[in-house]
Design a protein around this motif. Structure first.
Motif, short mmCIF file in Angstrom:
data_model
loop_
_atom_site.label_atom_id
_atom_site.label_comp_id
_atom_site.label_asym_id
_atom_site.label_seq_id
_atom_site.Cartn_x
_atom_site.Cartn_y
_atom_site.Cartn_z
N TYR A 158 46.85 19.10 94.08
CA TYR A 158 47.75 18.24 93.32
C TYR A 158 47.14 17.98 91.94
CZ TYR A 158 50.58 14.13 92.18
OH TYR A 158 51.43 13.23 91.58
N GLY A 159 47.95 18.17 90.91
CA GLY A 159 47.46 17.97 89.55
C GLY A 159 46.81 19.21 88.96
N PHE A 161 47.99 22.69 89.99
CA PHE A 161 48.72 23.78 90.62
C PHE A 161 48.64 25.04 89.77
CE2 PHE A 161 51.79 20.37 92.39
CZ PHE A 161 50.91 20.09 93.42
N ARG A 193 56.53 23.80 91.40
CA ARG A 193 55.63 22.67 91.15
C ARG A 193 56.15 21.38 91.78
NH1 ARG A 193 54.51 25.69 86.35
NH2 ARG A 193 56.41 24.94 85.35
N ARG A 196 55.85 21.65 95.61
CA ARG A 196 54.46 21.52 96.06
C ARG A 196 53.96 20.08 95.90
NH1 ARG A 196 50.69 24.86 97.91
NH2 ARG A 196 48.47 24.43 97.51
N LYS A 197 54.38 19.44 94.81
CA LYS A 197 54.01 18.04 94.60
C LYS A 197 54.58 17.17 95.73
CE LYS A 197 54.48 14.25 91.28
NZ LYS A 197 55.03 13.83 89.96
N GLN A 198 55.85 17.40 96.05
CA GLN A 198 56.49 16.66 97.12
C GLN A 198 55.76 16.87 98.45
OE1 GLN A 198 60.53 17.85 98.86
NE2 GLN A 198 61.16 16.38 97.33
N ALA A 200 52.61 17.78 98.84
CA ALA A 200 51.29 17.16 98.75
C ALA A 200 51.37 15.66 99.05
CB ALA A 200 50.68 17.39 97.37
N MET A 201 52.42 15.00 98.51
CA MET A 201 52.59 13.57 98.75
C MET A 201 52.85 13.27 100.23
SD MET A 201 52.33 12.21 95.68
CE MET A 201 53.21 10.68 95.45
N ARG A 204 49.55 13.79 102.14
CA ARG A 204 48.67 12.63 101.89
C ARG A 204 49.09 11.45 102.75
NH1 ARG A 204 47.58 9.09 96.31
NH2 ARG A 204 47.69 7.12 97.39
N TRP A 232 42.32 14.80 96.31
CA TRP A 232 43.44 15.73 96.46
C TRP A 232 42.94 17.10 96.90
CZ3 TRP A 232 48.17 14.32 97.16
CH2 TRP A 232 48.68 13.17 96.54
N THR A 236 43.96 20.10 100.15
CA THR A 236 44.69 21.28 99.66
C THR A 236 44.86 22.32 100.76
OG1 THR A 236 43.89 20.90 97.42
CG2 THR A 236 44.73 23.09 97.91
#
Length: 341
Positions: A158-159, A161, A193, A196-198, A200-201, A204, A232, A236
């Motif tokens: 995350y952050g 990619f 992006r 993948r962000k979604q 990752a959240m 987490r 983060w 991964t």
């Protein structure tokens, strides 16, 4: 004296602006799928490019009759769902297609999922677990099991990619329908992006909700609320790769959710949306069918198609067999007999 330099905004203009503003999320979603379809059409060759891939040429499987029966069952589910998706397009005017999103979104997802499961079965992966399926197909995409137009993927923490096999993905995505390859790749890159962000959240949230896996403060031992880049990076590996199949899983929108309502109420080109979905479905299903035919043998695959239920006889299934599956496996040009698509 009255100042008329700035004309008053009419109610109609306000309403039009509000409708446009509310339509933006749906327009962006349409842009994404149109961009994927555009990228496929631009990068595709006559037989989908499979015959050039070492992975495809080496693909084989030892399958018992019971295995072929299981694969056939998955293919029937795949084809019946695609049949329903196609029927909607044939029946539909703009309003019908607008309201059909309640079922066309999940149909597009499930037809591809069933075909993917049938393909994975020939690789030894026999599971209904969505997370396992996503992980396995991610590995296959990275290993070049898919033609170039759909072999793109995102990786990294995350952050941080990274987008692979989409050289123009770093450009800023516009709010308009792609008219050039740079537009298409920029929009697919953005879609990768955000997806993948979604993901990752969500990972987490799952990790931190479990006392056994939660990352904790080294000083207090309490579950961490704020994460650094290092935190983060620690999760991964749980994300796998983000591929076209993760993008398609975004279509799994509940019929009761507010999100589907936003799409239905939006002012976008629903026919274009539906056609884009249908083209992507046909392309990916054709790839999986070709792999399956190679694994079980072309003659046996022809038999599966010949013995289809009546509603699937002489349909898009036979058309893809003639135009895509047979030429890719035999290296010969498609036969000229006409079959209704």
């Amino acid at each position: 004296m009255e100042n008329n330099m700035f004309p008053l905004v009419t109610d109609e203009q306000k309403q039009a602006e509000e409708t446009w503003r509310k339509s933006i999320p749906a327009q962006v979603f349409l842009n994404y799928f149109f961009a994927i379809n555009y990228h496929i059409q631009e990068g595709d060759d006559a037989q989908g490019g499979l015959q050039h891939l070492p992975y495809f040429r080496a693909h084989q499987a030892e399958l018992a009759d019971s295995d072929v029966a299981a694969i056939t069952k998955l293919l029937h589910a795949c084809w019946s769902t695609e049949y329903a998706l196609r029927a909607t397009a044939e029946l539909g005017d703009e309003d019908y297609l607008r309201n059909a999103l309640h079922w066309t979104f999940p149909q597009a997802y499930h037809t591809i999922l069933s075909g993917l499961q049938a393909f994975l079965y020939t690789t030894g992966v026999r599971s209904n677990n969505p997370a396992l399926i996503q992980r396995e197909v991610g590995r296959l995409v990275v290993r070049n099991a898919y033609p170039r137009p759909v072999s793109f993927y995102a990786a990294g923490a995350y952050g941080d990619f990274s987008i692979h096999r989409l050289p123009l993905a770093g450009y800023k995505a516009g709010l308009h329908i792609a008219s050039k390859e740079i537009d298409a790749q920029a929009q697919i890159g953005q879609f990768l992006r955000t997806t993948r962000k979604q993901k990752a959240m969500i990972v987490r949230q799952q990790v931190q909700a479990n006392p056994n896996t939660a990352l904790r403060s080294q000083k207090t031992g309490k579950v961490l609320d704020k994460w650094t880049a290092q935190h983060w990076q620690q999760i991964t590996w749980r994300l796998g790769y983000t591929t076209i199949f993760d993008l398609l899983s975004r279509l799994r929108i509940s019929q009761t959710s507010r999100e589907i309502g936003r799409y239905v109420e939006a002012e976008i080109d629903f026919k274009l949306f539906h056609q884009s979905l249908l083209n992507i479905v046909s392309y990916l299903n054709g790839i999986h069918e070709t792999y399956i035919a190679k694994a079980i043998g072309l003659e046996r695959y022809r038999q599966v198609v010949a013995e289809l239920p009546k509603h699937l006889q002489h349909s898009f299934v036979a058309e893809r067999l003639r135009k895509q599956v047979e030429p890719t496996i035999t290296g010969e040009a498609p036969t000229q007999m006409g079959i209704a698509a």
